[in-house]
Structure formats: structure tokens, C-alpha cells
Design a protein around this motif. Structure first.
Motif, short mmCIF file in Angstrom:
data_model
loop_
_atom_site.label_atom_id
_atom_site.label_comp_id
_atom_site.label_asym_id
_atom_site.label_seq_id
_atom_site.Cartn_x
_atom_site.Cartn_y
_atom_site.Cartn_z
N ASP A 3 -2.25 77.50 46.99
CA ASP A 3 -1.74 78.94 46.93
C ASP A 3 -3.03 80.02 46.93
N THR A 5 -3.10 82.82 46.52
CA THR A 5 -3.05 84.18 46.19
C THR A 5 -3.00 84.10 44.52
N LYS A 6 -3.06 82.91 44.19
CA LYS A 6 -3.19 82.88 42.65
C LYS A 6 -4.58 82.57 42.39
N PRO A 7 -5.10 83.49 41.48
CA PRO A 7 -6.44 83.29 40.75
C PRO A 7 -6.63 82.17 40.03
N ILE A 8 -7.71 80.94 40.37
CA ILE A 8 -7.98 80.09 39.55
C ILE A 8 -8.89 80.30 38.29
N GLU A 10 -11.00 83.77 36.80
CA GLU A 10 -11.15 85.30 36.91
C GLU A 10 -12.32 85.59 36.05
N ASP A 34 -12.22 87.34 41.42
CA ASP A 34 -11.30 86.33 41.12
C ASP A 34 -11.46 85.35 42.18
N TYR A 36 -9.65 82.38 43.98
CA TYR A 36 -8.42 82.03 44.26
C TYR A 36 -8.15 80.40 44.71
N GLU A 37 -7.00 79.99 44.40
CA GLU A 37 -6.91 78.44 44.52
C GLU A 37 -7.00 78.19 46.05
N ARG A 76 -7.69 78.88 33.60
CA ARG A 76 -6.58 78.20 32.65
C ARG A 76 -6.13 79.16 31.64
N LYS A 178 -11.51 71.28 40.10
CA LYS A 178 -10.56 72.17 40.70
C LYS A 178 -11.33 73.17 41.50
N SER A 211 -11.27 74.83 45.32
CA SER A 211 -12.01 76.08 45.72
C SER A 211 -13.27 76.27 45.58
#
Lengths: 379, 318
Positions: A3, A5-8, A10, A34, A36-37, A76, A178, A211
């Protein structure tokens, strides 16, 4: 699918300084971004602009005189700058792995390559201990080291530069992280090997959804690999956007200059390489206002007094730049498209205010003598 | 690690050591026999009697022939008989003394490397703290005070003052009772001998550690998420050992030289004590045997250092 649009990760208002005998070197000044994933994010800039220190700060690897003086690194839901050392240790190498610029000096010369890869897995409990040895060989095969089962017993000095970087990548991937941070992974390698390593990173990103933060001063590398790009100058982000936005429509004069200074295959052989005049500022006492003003051809009076902030460019809020002028205006009003003279203030005709010149002369940072520079270029 | 090339290298080195030992033994043989005086100078022998005695032990022959006769025995481990304690075979004496010295020197080497590296690592890990300053100061004192000075102080403190303070209940006995000595008897001399060199090792280990922990591969080790202890011991220390091992050869020689003085000060019946006494007594055969053993010892010690070097650093192959 990842995804994006989802920051992993920040990074918020990060500040890192080195406390030297000459004073506090503010190497990272209020940097926020940020990751992102599943995306590949490029960070570009000249040497000494704070790219490496920024990513080192993420994992708390800034050593000795360096110290994080503010901001957050959220991963996280936890702030990596605040969590206990042992917890941070388990993020390093397990969740966020890092590979470095010089693969020879980054591998321990007295330990075998296999040992160093296995050790990364033993340090965390991601891989079952019984599987570690076999996985070491698999990883080396995955990063395309020929004859992996034999070579795994070799020492780093028996590996070529490209193979060492592959081994570093294998080590980084061993715990299925990740995020992979690659700090100038191809700088020390020759061009064909560079391409192979970059391809490896691209496959990794596409196949596993890892990422990647890719630090480089090579814009060609960024263009081929990254979805988004951050441009840093003097410890700050000066422009951020999608790769397309940065390459097609750069808005900060620094980004514009960097792109212009790239040698291109389609230009005439006789044409000189266009470099950016001057050097990055002293980070102990940077110039007032915009830190790029001593080198900027498009500077206006305001640049010497006020420091601009990062603001969106046009209507896409992903594209932001930190500049009073912006290239849009430079093209419209200062003839940037046909500019050949890129000396400081050349396009805008603005010289530093008198009070500042005197101050600069006192502090040995003298505005380049235009005539002398002209002589040098003519020769 | 023991490849064919390594074995050939070791063989070559052993051959070289043999030649060196041979050369040393001849030089020493010739030098000692050229000294004025003779072993029987105290025995009130004159004229024909002295000449007969000299002839009996072959001391009237030309030096090359004497050397040849000596060498024939020496190759079989027979270093001849003592000229001071007449007809006493030397080899058992010298080998016994050799083992005593080996224990003393080995203990001193253990203190040198053990104490030196441990303190060096601690000092580096606590750089610029009071721990570092204290250890560095001790290291400087350590290698500024020669071992014979330290030995004299130790004899005074542990042998005399401690005896007086505890009324003989707890002290260092100055008289070596047995032939081989106990751990207690070895302890103080070994410390006196090893402290001087351990100061040097501390200093070098500290400097090497400080250099190594700034290397990129230490950053890699930390980025992998290894424990700090493992980063220091496994990644930094092994690399920091390389410069330490490279001075181990000279250190061993320093210890051997120091042992001559220490053995004489503490009355330890080792090679070092015999070395001095045999020369003073003109006991040629013992002196030459001792010299030859020292030469062999230094040669072998240097070879062991070089092998250790290759064992620690995989980039070094012979």
C-alpha cells in the motif's frame, strides 16, 4: 500488493548536530518526510548536505560527536529516537536494514562473508536457527553471487567490489526487513556493476515489497529507480516530489542546477559541463536567509533576509519546494531557459546587501570576484 | 588454515632458525673461549697440572676443532659436561632450568597479553573517562618502570614488609624451595616481569581499539543489530589484536631479557640465573648451551608469532 499510501516510516522535524571544537555543526536541520510501504524514495544532494546523517539518525547510528537534538522517527507507532537501546537494536537489521557506500571497508576483514551474513540472522529471531546456514547460501544466490555455497566461506578480500556489495545486500535482506536503507550503494563500483546492483534493488522492491530509501548524488540512478525524490541542501529538504515532478518540473534553483549539471549523452561534445558555482555553506554558521543564496543565479533581495519554508508547488500537494523565487518565475521573468551564465545572482542581477558583504568579508567568505571568475573560465 | 604453502613456509622458517642457532653457537663459542682466564683459575692449578687438566677437557685444541667436537654432541642433545662442577653432564641441568624459565616467561607473557589487552579494551571502551585516565596512567607507569626496579620494590613490599606486618603469616617467601617452584613462588616474579610489557600492550590495544571502532565495518555490525558486547569483542577486538600480535615478537624478547635480571633478583634457578653464573665461572659449556637455547627460543617464538598473525588475519597467508 504494498500500500503505497500508508507511511511505514515517518521522520518528523529531525535535527542532528555534531558538537565539534569549532562549534555545533547542524548537519540535519528540521527534516521531515514519510516513507510509504513498498516505495523507493531517493534522497539526493551534494556531498556534505546531510543525506547520510539523516538516515544514520533514523537508526541511531550517529557516532561520537554527533547527537540527535530534536524531532521524531516514527516506526510502527514508536519513536526510534526515544526507545531503549535494546529495543532499537532489534529494529536495526531486523525491521530496517542498511547497506553502505564502500563495500570493502563495510565488511569485517577478519570474519568470513558467510559468518557475517549468518551473524545478522542469529542476532534476531526472525529466521529459525536451524535454517540460518542454508539461508545464507540461498541469500547469496539470490543476490547472484556465483558458486555461492563455496564462496560463502571466503573472506571479504577474496570478493570483488560488486560481490562485496551483493554480500552486503544479502546481509541486509537476511531478516526480511520492511525497510532497506541504501547509502550510496553504487558509488564505489564501476558502471556495469552499478547497473547490476541497481537492478537487484529494483527486483527486491518489486518482488518483496521492501521499501527502499536510496541515497545518492547520482541523479541518473534516482531517475531509474525511485518513485519519489527528496532533494537536500545544507541539512534541509529544499524540494520533494515524485520522480516525474522533480525531473520534468524542478522548482528549486538547486534542483534545477543539479539537473543541469548532469552530463547528457545528447549534448554536443564541445559543451562544457555545467557545474554549480561555489561550495555548500559552512554548517556551523550558514548564511542568513535561504542557505542557497550565495550560489543561486535567481536570488532576490528577500533571499538574503528571510528563510523560505517548504510549500506546495502548483496544485499537487506531493510536490513541495523551499524557495522564494521558484523556477516557474525564473523561467517567466529571468530567462532561465536560455541562461548560460549561472554565477550567483547572474540571472536576477541581485547582489548581497552591503551590510552582509562586509560581514562575509570579515568571516573570510568573500563573494567571488566576478572578473576573476571570468578570467578563470576563459582560460 | 594449514595449507601446503603454510607447511612449506613453516619448514623453511625452521631451517632458517637452525642456521641462525648454529651461527650464534659458533660466535658465542669463539667469543667465550677467547676470554682471558679459564675454568680452573680458582683451583690452584699451575704449570703442567693446569696444562694436563686443560688437555683432559680438550681446551688446548684449536677453537674450530673444539667447536666441532662440541657440535657433534650438541646435535644429539649432549652439551658436554660442566667445567665448574666437574664431570656433571650439562643437558639435564640446562633443560630443567629451561623449563623453569619457560614457566616464568610463559606466566609473564600471559600477564602481558591478558592484562594488557583487557585493560586496553576497557580503556578504549571508556575513552576519556576517569577509567580511561586511570588505566592509561597505570600503563605509562608500567612501561616507564623497568622490571628490575619493580622486582626490587616487590621484594621489599611482599617479601619483607608483608612479613613484618603479618608477623610471617602471609608473605612472599624469597627463597625458592624446590627446583620447579610453586604458583605462589612464580606469581610475584612473573608479575614483576610481565607488568612492564603489559603496559605497552595496554597502550597499543587501546590505540588500536579506538582506531578500529571508527571503521565502517563496526558501523555495519551495529546496523545489523548486534549487541554492543559482540560488536566490541567479536568485531573490534579481533581487528585490534593485529597490531598487538605484530609487537608480540619484540615483547617476547623483552621478557626473555628481563627474565635474566628477574631470576637473579628472586634467586630462581632458571636459565637466566645460570646464564650469568656460568659466564662468571668460565663454565663455557653451560654458557654456550644457554646461549644456544636462547637463540632457538627467540627463533621459535617469532615463528609462533607469525603463525598467530596468519591465524588472526585471513589476509595474511604464507
Amino acid at each position: 500488493m504494498p500500500d503505497i499510501t500508508k507511511p511505514i516510516l515517518e521522520v518528523k522535524n529531525l535535527r542532528t548536530s555534531f558538537f565539534t571544537d569549532d562549534g555545533e555543526v547542524k548537519a540535519v536541520r528540521d527534516v521531515s518526510f514519510d516513507l510509504y510501504e513498498g516505495e523507493t524514495l531517493g534522497i539526493v544532494g551534494e556531498s556534505g548536505c546531510g543525506k547520510s546523517v539523516t538516515v544514520m539518525s533514523i537508526l541511531g547510528l550517529v557516532q561520537r560527536l554527533g547527537k540527535i537534538t530534536g524531532g521524531q522517527v516514527l516506526f510502527r507507532g514508536k519513536d526510534l529516537t526515544k526507545i531503549p537501546a535494546d529495543e532499537l537494536r532489534h529494529v536495526r537489521g531486523r525491521d530496517i536494514a542498511m547497506i553502505f557506500q564502500d563495500p570493502l571497508s563495510s565488511l569485517n576483514p577478519v570474519l568470513s562473508v558467510g559468518y557475517q551474513i549468518d551473524e545478522a540472522m542469529y542476532a534476531h529471531d526472525v529466521i529459525k536457527h536451524d535454517d540460518i546456514r542454508a539461508r545464507g547460501v540461498d541469500l547469496l544466490e539470490e543476490v547472484r553471487v556465483p558458486d555461492a555455497s563455496r564462496r560463502i566461506k571466503d573472506y571479504p578480500h577474496q570478493f570483488s567490489g560488486g560481490m562485496r556489495q551483493r554480500a552486503m545486500i544479502a546481509m541486509g535482506l537476511s531478516n526480511k526487513p520492511k525497510v532497506l536503507i541504501a547509502d550510496e550503494p553504487t558509488t564505489a563500483l564501476d558502471v556495469t556493476v552499478q547497473a547490476q546492483i541497481l537492478e537487484l534493488l529494483r527486483d527486491l522492491n518489486q518482488n518483496t515489497g521492501t521499501s527502499i530509501i536510496l541515497i545518492t548524488h547520482n541523479l541518473g540512478v534516482v531517475a531509474g529507480l525511485c518513485q519519489r525524490v527528496i532533494v537536500m541542501y545544507a541539512g534541509e529538504i529544499v524540494e520533494e516530489g515524485t520522480a516525474e515532478q522533480i525531473f520534468e518540473n524542478p522548482q528549486h534553483p538547486y534542483t534545477w542546477s543539479l539537473l543541469r549539471s548532469m552530463p547528457r549523452v545528447d549534448t554536443s561534445r564541445r559543451e562544457r559541463l555545467k557545474s554549480i558555482e561555489g561550495l555548500p555553506p559552512d554548517l556551523i554558521a550558514p548564511p542568513p536567509g535561504c542557505k542557497f543564496n550565495p550560489r543561486c543565479p535567481f536570488r532576490i533581495e528577500q533571499c538574503f533576509s528571510d528563510d523560505p519554508t517548504l510549500e506546495t508547488v502548483g496544485d499537487d500537494d506531493r510536490h513541495i519546494a523551499k524557495c522564494w523565487v521558484r523556477m516557474k518565475r525564473a523561467y517567466a521573468e529571468m530567462g532561465a531557459a536560455t541562461l548560460t551564465d549561472t554565477r550567483p545572482g547572474a540571472a536576477s542581477g541581485v547582489r548581497p546587501p552591503k551590510t552582509l558583504v562586509e560581514k562575509l568579508e570579515d568571516s573570510r567568505e568573500i563573494e567571488p570576484d566576478t572578473e576573476a571568475v571570468g578570467d578563470l573560465r576563459g582560460s | 588454515m594449514l595449507t601446503r604453502g603454510t607447511l612449506i613456509y613453516i619448514g623453511q622458517r625452521l631451517l632458517l632458525i637452525a642456521f641462525t642457532v648454529l651461527a650464534v653457537s659458533f660466535a658465542v663459542f669463539a667469543a667465550l673461549h677467547s676470554l682471558p682466564g679459564n675454568p680452573f683459575v680458582n683451583e690452584k692449578l699451575h704449570g703442567a697440572e693446569l696444562a694436563a687438566q686443560m688437555h683432559l677437557y680438550g681446551l688446548d685444541l684449536p677453537i674450530p676443532i673444539q667447536y666441532w667436537n662440541w657440535l657433534k654432541g650438541a646435535i644429539h642433545g649432549d652439551f658436554g659436561v660442566s667445567l665448574a662442577i666437574l664431570n656433571e653432564p650439562i643437558s639435564p641441568i640446562v633443560f630443567r632450568e629451561f623449563s623453569v624459565s619457560l614457566m616464568l616467561g610463559g606466566a609473564a607473557l600471559l600477564i602481558t597479553l591478558g592484562l594488557g589487552t583487557v585493560l586496553g579494551v576497557i580503556a578504549a571502551a571508556r575513552q576519556n573517562t576517569w577509567v580511561d585516565y586511570t588505566l592509561t596512567t597505570f600503563a605509562v607507569i608500567g612501561y616507564s618502570v623497568p622490571s628490575f626496579v619493580l622486582a626490587s620494590v616487590f621484594i621489599l613490599v611482599f617479601g619483607v614488609w608483608l612479613f613484618n606486618v603479618t608477623h610471617g603469616a602471609f608473605y612472599y617467601p624469597l627463597n625458592w624451595t624446590g627446583t620447579y617452584g610453586t604458583i605462589e613462588e612464580l606469581s610475584i616474579p612473573a608479575i614483576a616481569l610481565g607488568l612492564y610489557t603489559s603496559g605497552q600492550v595496554t597502550r597499543i590495544t587501546r590505540a588500536a581499539m579506538l582506531d578500529v571502532i571508527q571503521q565502517d565495518y563496526i558501523r555495519t555490525a551495529r546496523a545489523k543489530g548486534l549487541r554492543q558486547r559482540i560488536v566490541i569483542l567479536r568485531h573490534a577486538f579481533r581487528n585490534a589484536l593485529i597490531p598487538v600480535v605484530s609487537i608480540a615478537g619484540p615483547l617476547i624478547i623483552t621478557i626473555i631479557v628481563g627474565s635474566v635480571v628477574i631470576e637473579n633478583l628472586f634467586g630462581i634457578p632458571g636459565l637466566g640465573k645460570e646464564f650469568v653464573e656460568s659466564i662468571l665461572r668460565h663454565d663455557y659449556n653451560i654458557a654456550i648451551a644457554v646461549f644456544t637455547l636462547y637463540a632457538a627460543l627467540i627463533g621459535v617464538a617469532n615463528l609462533l608469532v607469525d603463525i598467530a598473525y596468519a591465524a588472526i588475519d585471513p589476509r595474511i597467508r604464507y
